[in-house]
Motif scaffolding. Structure first.
Motif, mmCIF file in Angstrom:
data_model
loop_
_atom_site.group_PDB
_atom_site.id
_atom_site.type_symbol
_atom_site.label_atom_id
_atom_site.label_comp_id
_atom_site.label_asym_id
_atom_site.label_seq_id
_atom_site.Cartn_x
_atom_site.Cartn_y
_atom_site.Cartn_z
ATOM 1 N N ALA A 21 -24.501 -1.529 -19.428
ATOM 2 C CA ALA A 21 -24.274 -2.957 -19.241
ATOM 3 C C ALA A 21 -25.308 -3.769 -20.002
ATOM 4 C CB ALA A 21 -24.325 -3.318 -17.754
ATOM 5 N N SER A 22 -24.864 -4.901 -20.524
ATOM 6 C CA SER A 22 -25.797 -5.831 -21.155
ATOM 7 C C SER A 22 -26.680 -6.451 -20.073
ATOM 8 C CB SER A 22 -25.034 -6.902 -21.932
ATOM 9 O OG SER A 22 -24.143 -7.581 -21.068
ATOM 10 N N GLN A 23 -27.759 -7.102 -20.515
ATOM 11 C CA GLN A 23 -28.811 -7.478 -19.576
ATOM 12 C C GLN A 23 -28.354 -8.442 -18.491
ATOM 13 O OE1 GLN A 23 -31.958 -6.441 -19.105
ATOM 14 N NE2 GLN A 23 -31.583 -4.821 -20.590
ATOM 15 N N THR A 24 -27.590 -9.464 -18.843
ATOM 16 C CA THR A 24 -27.135 -10.403 -17.816
ATOM 17 C C THR A 24 -26.289 -9.701 -16.771
ATOM 18 O OG1 THR A 24 -27.194 -12.300 -19.309
ATOM 19 C CG2 THR A 24 -25.749 -12.477 -17.400
ATOM 20 N N VAL A 25 -25.384 -8.844 -17.215
ATOM 21 C CA VAL A 25 -24.535 -8.099 -16.285
ATOM 22 C C VAL A 25 -25.388 -7.191 -15.411
ATOM 23 C CG1 VAL A 25 -22.580 -6.530 -16.091
ATOM 24 C CG2 VAL A 25 -22.638 -8.201 -17.933
ATOM 25 N N LEU A 26 -26.336 -6.510 -16.032
ATOM 26 C CA LEU A 26 -27.200 -5.589 -15.294
ATOM 27 C C LEU A 26 -28.018 -6.323 -14.242
ATOM 28 C CD1 LEU A 26 -28.007 -2.590 -15.223
ATOM 29 C CD2 LEU A 26 -29.802 -3.129 -16.872
ATOM 30 N N ASP A 27 -28.534 -7.481 -14.594
ATOM 31 C CA ASP A 27 -29.415 -8.207 -13.676
ATOM 32 C C ASP A 27 -28.663 -8.928 -12.563
ATOM 33 O OD1 ASP A 27 -31.559 -7.408 -15.182
ATOM 34 O OD2 ASP A 27 -31.765 -9.308 -16.275
ATOM 35 N N HIS A 28 -27.481 -9.487 -12.867
ATOM 36 C CA HIS A 28 -26.853 -10.419 -11.926
ATOM 37 C C HIS A 28 -25.496 -9.982 -11.375
ATOM 38 C CE1 HIS A 28 -30.016 -13.245 -12.854
ATOM 39 N NE2 HIS A 28 -29.755 -13.143 -14.149
ATOM 40 N N TYR A 29 -24.871 -8.976 -11.968
ATOM 41 C CA TYR A 29 -23.540 -8.587 -11.509
ATOM 42 C C TYR A 29 -23.462 -7.137 -11.023
ATOM 43 C CZ TYR A 29 -21.880 -12.927 -13.636
ATOM 44 O OH TYR A 29 -21.682 -14.241 -13.947
ATOM 45 N N ILE A 30 -24.074 -6.238 -11.758
ATOM 46 C CA ILE A 30 -23.936 -4.812 -11.453
ATOM 47 C C ILE A 30 -24.293 -4.479 -10.000
ATOM 48 C CG2 ILE A 30 -25.040 -2.563 -11.874
ATOM 49 C CD1 ILE A 30 -22.794 -2.984 -13.772
ATOM 50 N N PRO A 31 -25.379 -4.998 -9.419
ATOM 51 C CA PRO A 31 -25.674 -4.621 -8.023
ATOM 52 C C PRO A 31 -24.532 -4.896 -7.067
ATOM 53 C CG PRO A 31 -27.589 -5.658 -9.023
ATOM 54 C CD PRO A 31 -26.457 -5.826 -10.000
ATOM 55 N N ARG A 32 -23.883 -6.076 -7.206
ATOM 56 C CA ARG A 32 -22.764 -6.400 -6.318
ATOM 57 C C ARG A 32 -21.562 -5.515 -6.592
ATOM 58 N NH1 ARG A 32 -21.365 -12.006 -7.592
ATOM 59 N NH2 ARG A 32 -22.850 -11.944 -9.317
ATOM 60 N N TRP A 33 -21.311 -5.234 -7.872
ATOM 61 C CA TRP A 33 -20.174 -4.378 -8.212
ATOM 62 C C TRP A 33 -20.378 -2.954 -7.704
ATOM 63 C CZ3 TRP A 33 -19.667 -6.113 -14.055
ATOM 64 C CH2 TRP A 33 -19.239 -7.449 -14.088
ATOM 65 N N LEU A 34 -21.595 -2.460 -7.803
ATOM 66 C CA LEU A 34 -21.873 -1.111 -7.305
ATOM 67 C C LEU A 34 -21.648 -1.039 -5.800
ATOM 68 C CD1 LEU A 34 -25.131 -0.102 -9.224
ATOM 69 C CD2 LEU A 34 -22.770 0.539 -9.753
ATOM 70 N N ALA A 35 -22.108 -2.067 -5.101
ATOM 71 C CA ALA A 35 -21.932 -2.077 -3.647
ATOM 72 C C ALA A 35 -20.456 -2.073 -3.279
ATOM 73 C CB ALA A 35 -22.629 -3.293 -3.048
ATOM 74 N N ALA A 36 -19.657 -2.874 -3.995
ATOM 75 C CA ALA A 36 -18.224 -2.928 -3.694
ATOM 76 C C ALA A 36 -17.534 -1.619 -4.058
ATOM 77 C CB ALA A 36 -17.583 -4.092 -4.455
ATOM 78 N N ALA A 37 -17.891 -1.035 -5.200
ATOM 79 C CA ALA A 37 -17.263 0.219 -5.622
ATOM 80 C C ALA A 37 -17.592 1.346 -4.660
ATOM 81 C CB ALA A 37 -17.719 0.585 -7.034
ATOM 82 N N GLY A 38 -18.805 1.337 -4.121
ATOM 83 C CA GLY A 38 -19.219 2.407 -3.222
ATOM 84 C C GLY A 38 -18.796 2.214 -1.793
ATOM 85 N N SER A 39 -18.241 1.033 -1.475
ATOM 86 C CA SER A 39 -17.796 0.791 -0.112
ATOM 87 C C SER A 39 -16.678 1.761 0.251
ATOM 88 C CB SER A 39 -17.301 -0.652 0.018
ATOM 89 O OG SER A 39 -16.816 -0.896 1.319
ATOM 90 N N GLY A 40 -16.879 2.533 1.271
ATOM 91 C CA GLY A 40 -15.907 3.544 1.664
ATOM 92 C C GLY A 40 -16.051 4.848 0.910
ATOM 93 N N HIS A 41 -16.961 4.882 -0.063
ATOM 94 C CA HIS A 41 -17.218 6.103 -0.839
ATOM 95 C C HIS A 41 -18.735 6.299 -0.942
ATOM 96 C CE1 HIS A 41 -12.983 6.149 -2.159
ATOM 97 N NE2 HIS A 41 -13.125 4.843 -2.290
ATOM 98 N N PRO A 42 -19.393 6.551 0.174
ATOM 99 C CA PRO A 42 -20.864 6.583 0.185
ATOM 100 C C PRO A 42 -21.473 7.677 -0.677
ATOM 101 C CG PRO A 42 -19.965 7.440 2.239
ATOM 102 C CD PRO A 42 -18.824 6.834 1.503
ATOM 103 N N GLY A 43 -20.689 8.665 -1.075
ATOM 104 C CA GLY A 43 -21.235 9.736 -1.904
ATOM 105 C C GLY A 43 -21.245 9.430 -3.389
ATOM 106 N N LEU A 44 -20.597 8.326 -3.815
ATOM 107 C CA LEU A 44 -20.556 8.020 -5.235
ATOM 108 C C LEU A 44 -21.959 7.740 -5.774
ATOM 109 C CD1 LEU A 44 -17.461 5.668 -5.666
ATOM 110 C CD2 LEU A 44 -17.630 8.110 -6.098
ATOM 111 N N ARG A 45 -22.194 8.218 -6.973
ATOM 112 C CA ARG A 45 -23.472 7.963 -7.637
ATOM 113 C C ARG A 45 -23.204 7.318 -8.988
ATOM 114 N NH1 ARG A 45 -26.102 13.621 -7.996
ATOM 115 N NH2 ARG A 45 -23.907 14.245 -8.136
#
Length: 295
Positions: free
Chosen positions: A102-126
């Protein structure tokens, strides 16, 4: 027939030499010796019974036959990587690894929320998430070094566009930011004044820099040019100069102010990119879905 096909490690070496332009640079990229790279190329040429590179005093570049072989090598390596991911997911579906960039803006401001949503219900995802500017991310995906990329430039870099499928997932905004005590704070300035002022900006090749120069026009040499997105607000504070920063970076920053630029809106699409001909699967597909839905 299979005897004429170089092994996967040799294919990776061929691609690295083609990308880097020399055996030595390929060796550094692969963290190996130049001798090992030379031997891999020699073996690949023997297997193919073709000369794949022109060797010159200043480097190496593919022959016409080599260019065709390397194009196919990229596709084979991408397929091999997908096979490895599918195998791992089948073997341990609760602990699959999604490799993205991810580019820096995405990494800093979007990726954390997207990771949390993607991992919701799939706690083993890395997830493994690499950072870089938009050009570097697009090129890494095009080379098959990562599965999915997120970029913030106004267009897909020409160096990678032909290899990629592209989808807009959200829209981001940049703002002109100043310290709270700056004369521009809370007001509005015209485009010409901004263009004539040395600004704090990202490096050339970043999506932020492209947007600033496209929306504002040619800028004078910057006051500071930073490779890290997160450093921009701190530099605005420390230097007391205007800077182009993501609007999201001002959230909770009481000592910084956004300045309106007359007639200019610095918005840009955030795009997902992946290799043409493939499709996101498993954990990567979950992350892409999150990017499209989470704001």
């Amino acid at each position: 027939m299979l005897d004429a096909i170089p092994d996967l490690r040799s294919l990776a070496v061929l691609v690295a030499v083609a990308d880097e332009g020399s055996f030595g640079a390929a060796a550094r990229r692969l963290d190996t010796s130049q001798q090992a790279v030379s031997e891999r190329v020699r073996r690949a040429e023997a297997a193919c019974r073709l000369t794949l590179f022109h060797r010159t005093p200043t480097g190496a570049y593919p022959t016409p036959a080599g260019a065709d072989i390397i194009l196919q090598a990229r596709r084979v390596l991408e397929s091999a990587r997908e096979l490895a991911e599918v195998t791992e997911a089948q073997r341990d579906p609760d602990h699959a690894i999604a490799h993205v960039a991810a580019s820096q803006t995405v990494l800093d401001h979007y990726i954390p929320r997207w990771l949390a949503a993607a991992g919701s219900g799939h706690p083993g995802l890395r997830f493994r998430v690499d950072g870089g500017n938009s050009r570097a991310v697009a090129e890494a995906v095009a080379r098959g070094e990562t599965t999915l990329g997120f970029i913030e430039s106004l267009s897909v870099p020409a160096s990678a566009a032909g290899e990629l499928t592209v989808a807009v997932v959200t829209v981001d905004e940049l703002v002109l930011a100043v310290p709270a005590g700056h004369p521009w704070a809370g007001g509005e300035v015209d485009r010409e004044t901004v263009r004539a002022t040395p600004l704090i900006v990202r490096e050339t090749g970043s999506g932020s820099r492209e947007v600033a120069e496209t929306r504002l026009g040619p800028l004078v040499p910057p006051r500071a040019e930073l490779a890290e997105q997160a450093a921009l607000p701190a530099a605005v504070r420390a230097l007391g100069s205007p800077g182009i920063v993501p609007a999201a970076a001002l959230s909770g920053a009481a000592d910084l102010r956004a300045v309106r630029v007359d007639g200019v809106a610095m918005t840009r699409p955030i795009r997902a990119v992946w290799r043409r001909g493939g499709r996101p699967r498993g954990a990567v597909a979950l992350l892409l879905d999150a990017a499209r839905t989470v704001r």
